[in-house]
Scaffold this motif. Structure first.
Motif: not given
Length: 186
Positions: A85-89, A132-134
């Protein structure tokens, strides 16, 4: 890592019963908070030199995940990330209004920062990307290989590119949370 290694790692806060693989990379450890009963598997990367990453209680981050906490990322209690999983802010400007990349002086780039918050009991399938923002609402699940491009409501089952709601998710797991909490207190 041993408990001693965790204490010496520079992580801001580390709860009890935390297991982190020695092959994890944590950039900006002073910006990381980890709750109790957390497992972080091999090959996970936390990159939060300029932001923060907060991990709640009873959280599992599977192998090969990448969390870019240049903004802020928060994983609430009982949430979990499957492998890859990849999470970007944060995100570069993809419209061409500014330059991009970490080698360019800050005044010439247009990085956008937006927090990502995963509610309690959120589970994200393998290979999914969260932009981002999700934020993802409490109790929701996101299927493998999905792309989260907007905030997702609570207690839904989502999947696809972009991720769309398929149906409601069962709340039966809340009874197991209650039993787990009672066991820990008793």
């Amino acid at each position: 890592m041993s408990e001693s290694d965790l204490l010496d790692s520079g992580i801001k806060v580390v709860g009890s019963n935390v297991r982190i693989s020695e092959s994890c990379t944590i950039m900006g450890a002073e910006n990381v908070i980890i709750g109790n009963n957390v497992i972080i598997d091999a090959g996970v990367v936390f990159n939060c030199k300029t932001g923060s990453i907060t991990i709640g209680n009873h959280v599992h981050v599977a192998s090969g995940c990448y969390l870019s906490g240049a903004g802020t990322i928060a994983l609430s209690d009982f949430s979990g990330l499957a492998s890859g999983v990849r999470i970007y802010s944060a995100s570069d400007d993809y419209m061409g209004e500014t330059l991009t990349g970490p080698t360019v002086p800050e005044e010439f780039v247009g990085v956008t920062y937006a927090p990502v918050h995963l509610g309690k009991h959120v589970i994200i399938g393998s290979g999914t990307v969260v932009l981002p923002g999700c934020g993802i609402g409490e109790g929701s699940s996101v299927g493998a290989l999905s792309l989260v491009t907007k905030a997702l409501d609570s207690w839904g089952v989502f999947c696809g590119i972009p991720a769309k709601r398929l149906k409601d998710r069962s709340r039966k797991l809340l009874e197991f949370e209650r039993l787990c909490t009672e066991r820990a207190i008793g």
